[in-house]
Scaffold this motif. Structure first.
Motif, PDB file in Angstrom:
ATOM      1  N   TYR A 187      30.962 -23.684  48.450  1.00  0.00           N
ATOM      2  CA  TYR A 187      31.275 -23.473  47.041  1.00  0.00           C
ATOM      3  C   TYR A 187      30.778 -22.122  46.532  1.00  0.00           C
ATOM      4  N   LYS A 188      29.540 -21.785  46.817  1.00  0.00           N
ATOM      5  CA  LYS A 188      28.969 -20.552  46.269  1.00  0.00           C
ATOM      6  C   LYS A 188      29.773 -19.330  46.708  1.00  0.00           C
ATOM      7  N   ASN A 189      30.087 -19.231  47.988  1.00  0.00           N
ATOM      8  CA  ASN A 189      30.847 -18.093  48.492  1.00  0.00           C
ATOM      9  C   ASN A 189      32.248 -18.053  47.873  1.00  0.00           C
ATOM     10  N   TYR A 190      32.898 -19.201  47.798  1.00  0.00           N
ATOM     11  CA  TYR A 190      34.243 -19.254  47.219  1.00  0.00           C
ATOM     12  C   TYR A 190      34.215 -18.947  45.725  1.00  0.00           C
ATOM     13  N   ALA A 191      33.163 -19.360  45.023  1.00  0.00           N
ATOM     14  CA  ALA A 191      33.053 -19.051  43.594  1.00  0.00           C
ATOM     15  C   ALA A 191      32.944 -17.540  43.386  1.00  0.00           C
ATOM     16  N   VAL A 192      32.141 -16.891  44.209  1.00  0.00           N
ATOM     17  CA  VAL A 192      32.008 -15.429  44.119  1.00  0.00           C
ATOM     18  C   VAL A 192      33.342 -14.764  44.469  1.00  0.00           C
ATOM     19  N   GLN A 193      33.942 -15.192  45.568  1.00  0.00           N
ATOM     20  CA  GLN A 193      35.221 -14.604  45.987  1.00  0.00           C
ATOM     21  C   GLN A 193      36.307 -14.782  44.936  1.00  0.00           C
ATOM     22  N   SER A 194      36.410 -15.963  44.365  1.00  0.00           N
ATOM     23  CA  SER A 194      37.467 -16.206  43.374  1.00  0.00           C
ATOM     24  C   SER A 194      37.229 -15.413  42.100  1.00  0.00           C
ATOM     25  N   THR A 195      35.976 -15.213  41.738  1.00  0.00           N
ATOM     26  CA  THR A 195      35.665 -14.418  40.552  1.00  0.00           C
ATOM     27  C   THR A 195      36.086 -12.962  40.762  1.00  0.00           C
ATOM     28  N   ILE A 196      35.689 -12.402  41.881  1.00  0.00           N
ATOM     29  CA  ILE A 196      36.029 -10.999  42.169  1.00  0.00           C
ATOM     30  C   ILE A 196      37.534 -10.841  42.362  1.00  0.00           C
ATOM     31  N   ALA A 197      38.137 -11.732  43.133  1.00  0.00           N
ATOM     32  CA  ALA A 197      39.574 -11.636  43.416  1.00  0.00           C
ATOM     33  C   ALA A 197      40.405 -11.769  42.151  1.00  0.00           C
TER      34      ALA A 197
ATOM     35  N   TYR B 151      37.693 -30.346  51.859  1.00  0.00           N
ATOM     36  CA  TYR B 151      38.210 -29.081  52.384  1.00  0.00           C
ATOM     37  C   TYR B 151      37.162 -28.318  53.194  1.00  0.00           C
ATOM     38  N   PHE B 152      35.970 -28.112  52.649  1.00  0.00           N
ATOM     39  CA  PHE B 152      34.969 -27.324  53.371  1.00  0.00           C
ATOM     40  C   PHE B 152      34.593 -27.946  54.721  1.00  0.00           C
ATOM     41  N   PRO B 153      34.285 -29.242  54.786  1.00  0.00           N
ATOM     42  CA  PRO B 153      34.004 -29.816  56.120  1.00  0.00           C
ATOM     43  C   PRO B 153      35.185 -29.667  57.082  1.00  0.00           C
ATOM     44  N   ASN B 154      36.416 -29.851  56.580  1.00  0.00           N
ATOM     45  CA  ASN B 154      37.596 -29.730  57.436  1.00  0.00           C
ATOM     46  C   ASN B 154      37.796 -28.306  57.936  1.00  0.00           C
ATOM     47  N   VAL B 155      37.669 -27.341  57.053  1.00  0.00           N
ATOM     48  CA  VAL B 155      37.911 -25.949  57.452  1.00  0.00           C
ATOM     49  C   VAL B 155      36.777 -25.430  58.337  1.00  0.00           C
ATOM     50  N   ILE B 156      35.577 -25.929  58.137  1.00  0.00           N
ATOM     51  CA  ILE B 156      34.458 -25.559  59.015  1.00  0.00           C
ATOM     52  C   ILE B 156      34.752 -26.042  60.433  1.00  0.00           C
ATOM     53  N   GLU B 157      35.148 -27.301  60.568  1.00  0.00           N
ATOM     54  CA  GLU B 157      35.472 -27.848  61.890  1.00  0.00           C
ATOM     55  C   GLU B 157      36.641 -27.094  62.520  1.00  0.00           C
ATOM     56  N   TYR B 158      37.662 -26.800  61.725  1.00  0.00           N
ATOM     57  CA  TYR B 158      38.821 -26.084  62.256  1.00  0.00           C
ATOM     58  C   TYR B 158      38.437 -24.674  62.701  1.00  0.00           C
TER      59      TYR B 158
ATOM     60  N   ILE C 269      39.778 -15.155  33.040  1.00  0.00           N
ATOM     61  CA  ILE C 269      39.991 -15.946  34.258  1.00  0.00           C
ATOM     62  C   ILE C 269      38.772 -15.821  35.181  1.00  0.00           C
ATOM     63  N   ALA C 270      38.280 -14.599  35.344  1.00  0.00           N
ATOM     64  CA  ALA C 270      37.111 -14.378  36.212  1.00  0.00           C
ATOM     65  C   ALA C 270      35.896 -15.147  35.700  1.00  0.00           C
ATOM     66  N   LEU C 271      35.698 -15.159  34.386  1.00  0.00           N
ATOM     67  CA  LEU C 271      34.568 -15.895  33.818  1.00  0.00           C
ATOM     68  C   LEU C 271      34.705 -17.406  34.039  1.00  0.00           C
ATOM     69  N   LEU C 272      35.933 -17.895  34.046  1.00  0.00           N
ATOM     70  CA  LEU C 272      36.175 -19.331  34.251  1.00  0.00           C
ATOM     71  C   LEU C 272      36.296 -19.707  35.732  1.00  0.00           C
ATOM     72  N   SER C 273      36.383 -18.719  36.604  1.00  0.00           N
ATOM     73  CA  SER C 273      36.597 -18.987  38.037  1.00  0.00           C
ATOM     74  C   SER C 273      35.523 -19.863  38.688  1.00  0.00           C
ATOM     75  N   PRO C 274      34.243 -19.653  38.426  1.00  0.00           N
ATOM     76  CA  PRO C 274      33.261 -20.556  39.048  1.00  0.00           C
ATOM     77  C   PRO C 274      33.463 -22.029  38.645  1.00  0.00           C
ATOM     78  N   LEU C 275      33.799 -22.262  37.381  1.00  0.00           N
ATOM     79  CA  LEU C 275      34.068 -23.629  36.937  1.00  0.00           C
ATOM     80  C   LEU C 275      35.326 -24.166  37.624  1.00  0.00           C
ATOM     81  N   MET C 276      36.364 -23.343  37.688  1.00  0.00           N
ATOM     82  CA  MET C 276      37.599 -23.745  38.357  1.00  0.00           C
ATOM     83  C   MET C 276      37.319 -24.068  39.833  1.00  0.00           C
ATOM     84  N   GLN C 277      36.536 -23.231  40.481  1.00  0.00           N
ATOM     85  CA  GLN C 277      36.217 -23.455  41.893  1.00  0.00           C
ATOM     86  C   GLN C 277      35.386 -24.721  42.069  1.00  0.00           C
ATOM     87  N   TRP C 278      34.518 -25.020  41.117  1.00  0.00           N
ATOM     88  CA  TRP C 278      33.733 -26.251  41.175  1.00  0.00           C
ATOM     89  C   TRP C 278      34.666 -27.465  41.120  1.00  0.00           C
TER      90      TRP C 278
END
Length: 169
Positions: free
Chosen positions: A130-140, A104-111, A85-94
């Protein structure tokens, strides 16, 4: 590879479940209209995540170990699932970030700026991307998968059968 067929199958099921969860979040407005509720309701994702992991471990016990699985065998299986799952997480996050919910990112940034969660746009953009979320999802996925497995295997493992009566009756 055949030895890990069940783990790979369940890792893929987990990825599909995660993508469907993100689609559900988007369709219910948690990525735009109801973004204020997102940080609370997104945690409900833990329920199907745990269910999928438990089903995976039970599948391994039933169909690979013929119903007799030790704690360590289950832990190893869960770690393998978590690694896949961790290996596939960056693709899933993409897929989540660019296909399912690119807004989502523009909306959550504004919020986050509107509510004061982040003081500057730069800080918000550095976190919500994306990059930060890809790292976070892989580790999590790795950490939470191992923790979930460690706890679930307390209940799933085969317990030694102790006879009620010992000796001659």
């Amino acid at each position: 590879m055949r030895k890990y067929r069940i783990e790979i199958k369940w890792a893929i099921i987990f990825i599909i479940m995660s993508l469907l969860w993100m689609l559900l979040e988007k369709l219910t407005g948690l990525h735009d209209t109801h973004i204020d509720k997102h940080k609370y309701l997104t945690n409900l994702y833990a329920i199907p995540a745990v269910i999928v992991m438990v089903l995976a471990l039970k599948d391994k016990k039933r169909n690979y170990y013929q119903g007799q699985m030790t704690y360590m065998q289950g832990l190893i299986s869960g770690v393998i699932i978590s690694v896949v799952i961790a290996l596939l997480s960056p693709l899933m996050q993409w897929v989540i970030s660019y296909v399912i919910t690119p807004e989502y990112f523009p909306n959550v940034i504004e919020y986050s700026l509107k509510t004061g969660y982040h003081k500057t746009r730069e800080a918000a953009e550095a976190y919500f991307n994306y990059k930060n979320y890809a790292v976070q999802s892989t580790i999590a996925s790795l950490v939470m998968g191992v923790i979930t497995t460690a706890i679930a295997m307390i209940f799933i493992r085969t317990k030694k059968q102790v006879p009620l009566f010992q000796g001659n009756v």
